[in-house]
Design an enzyme around this catalytic site. Structure first.
Site, PDB file in Angstrom:
ATOM      1  N   CYS A  59     -79.766  23.738  40.858  1.00  0.00           N
ATOM      2  CA  CYS A  59     -81.075  23.237  40.407  1.00  0.00           C
ATOM      3  C   CYS A  59     -81.393  21.867  40.992  1.00  0.00           C
ATOM      4  O   CYS A  59     -82.542  21.437  40.955  1.00  0.00           O
ATOM      5  CB  CYS A  59     -81.132  23.191  38.889  1.00  0.00           C
ATOM      6  SG  CYS A  59     -79.985  22.002  38.171  1.00  0.00           S
ATOM      7  N   ASP A 114     -80.420  19.016  39.837  1.00  0.00           N
ATOM      8  CA  ASP A 114     -80.492  17.957  38.827  1.00  0.00           C
ATOM      9  C   ASP A 114     -79.277  17.030  38.902  1.00  0.00           C
ATOM     10  O   ASP A 114     -78.176  17.465  39.216  1.00  0.00           O
ATOM     11  CB  ASP A 114     -80.590  18.563  37.430  1.00  0.00           C
ATOM     12  CG  ASP A 114     -81.914  19.298  37.227  1.00  0.00           C
ATOM     13  OD1 ASP A 114     -82.749  19.220  38.140  1.00  0.00           O
ATOM     14  OD2 ASP A 114     -82.091  19.915  36.179  1.00  0.00           O
ATOM     15  N   CYS A 118     -84.260  18.583  34.470  1.00  0.00           N
ATOM     16  CA  CYS A 118     -85.150  19.370  33.620  1.00  0.00           C
ATOM     17  C   CYS A 118     -85.182  18.802  32.199  1.00  0.00           C
ATOM     18  O   CYS A 118     -84.375  17.938  31.835  1.00  0.00           O
ATOM     19  CB  CYS A 118     -84.678  20.819  33.595  1.00  0.00           C
ATOM     20  SG  CYS A 118     -83.160  21.028  32.658  1.00  0.00           S
ATOM     21  N   CYS A 166     -77.035  23.081  31.871  1.00  0.00           N
ATOM     22  CA  CYS A 166     -77.524  21.726  31.609  1.00  0.00           C
ATOM     23  C   CYS A 166     -76.580  21.019  30.623  1.00  0.00           C
ATOM     24  O   CYS A 166     -76.307  19.830  30.768  1.00  0.00           O
ATOM     25  CB  CYS A 166     -78.934  21.754  31.037  1.00  0.00           C
ATOM     26  SG  CYS A 166     -80.048  22.895  31.878  1.00  0.00           S
TER      27      CYS A 166
HETATM   28 FE1  FES Z   1     -80.327  22.189  36.039  1.00  0.00          FE
HETATM   29 FE2  FES Z   1     -81.286  21.806  33.681  1.00  0.00          FE
HETATM   30  S1  FES Z   1     -82.049  23.159  35.197  1.00  0.00           S
HETATM   31  S2  FES Z   1     -79.702  20.706  34.608  1.00  0.00           S
END
Ligand code: FES
Length: 139
Positions: A33, A35, A58, A102
Site C-alpha cells: 500500500c 504506507d 490510510c 494496518c
Molecule cells: Fe496500508 Fe492501511 S492500507 S497501512
C-alpha cells in the site's frame, strides 16, 4: 465498515508528531500500500514516558497509530512489547479484514522503536526477540 472508535481516532489522533531527541525510533512501511509509519519513544525508568508518531497512510493506519501510542504510553518496555496487532484491532472495535495489515504496522513500528532503544543501550528486553525485523511490512 469502520467502528466508531476507529473513526474517532482517525478524526482526532492522539500523540501525533515527533519527539525531539528521542530515545528510540522505529519506521516501518508496507510495500503493497506504500504506507509509512514512524514511532518515537522517550524512556524513563524502564517506562515509556512519551510516545509519538508520524503516519503517512490510510485512515485505519492513522487510527492504529493513535491507539498504539495510547496503549503504550506509561507502560514498561516489556509490557509494551506485548501489544499485538490483534489487541490493537480489538481495542479499535475491530478492523475490516483488508485492513489488518494496518494494525500489524502499528505494533511493528512500536516494537522497532523499542529495539532501537535496546540496541543503543546494549540491553535486552523480554519479548524483543519476538519482534523480528523480518516480519516488517507483512500482510
Ligand atoms: Fe496500508 Fe492501511 S492500507 S497501512
Amino acid at each position: 465498515m469502520y467502528s466508531q472508535t476507529v473513526m474517532e481516532h482517525f478524526m482526532n489522533p492522539r500523540n501525533v508528531g515527533q519527539i525531539e531527541d528521542p530515545d528510540g525510533v522505529g519506521e516501518v512501511g508496507n510495500s503493497v500500500c506504500g504506507d509509512v509509519m514512524t514511532f518515537y519513544i522517550k524512556v524513563k525508568d524502564d517506562h515509556l514516558e512519551d510516545v509519538k508518531f508520524q503516519t503517512f497512510g490510510c485512515g485505519a493506519a492513522i487510527a492504529v497509530s493513535s491507539m498504539v501510542s495510547e496503549m503504550a504510553k506509561g507502560k514498561t518496555l516489556e509490557e509494551a512489547l506485548t501489544i499485538t496487532p490483534t489487541l490493537v484491532a480489538q481495542e479499535l472495535g475491530g478492523l475490516p479484514k483488508n485492513k489488518y495489515h494496518c494494525s500489524n504496522l502499528g505494533a511493528q513500528a512500536l516494537g522497532k522503536a523499542i529495539r532501537d532503544y535496546a540496541q543503543k543501550k546494549g540491553i535486552t528486553i523480554k519479548g524483543l526477540e519476538l519482534k523480528g525485523e523480518e516480519d516488517e511490512g507483512e500482510e
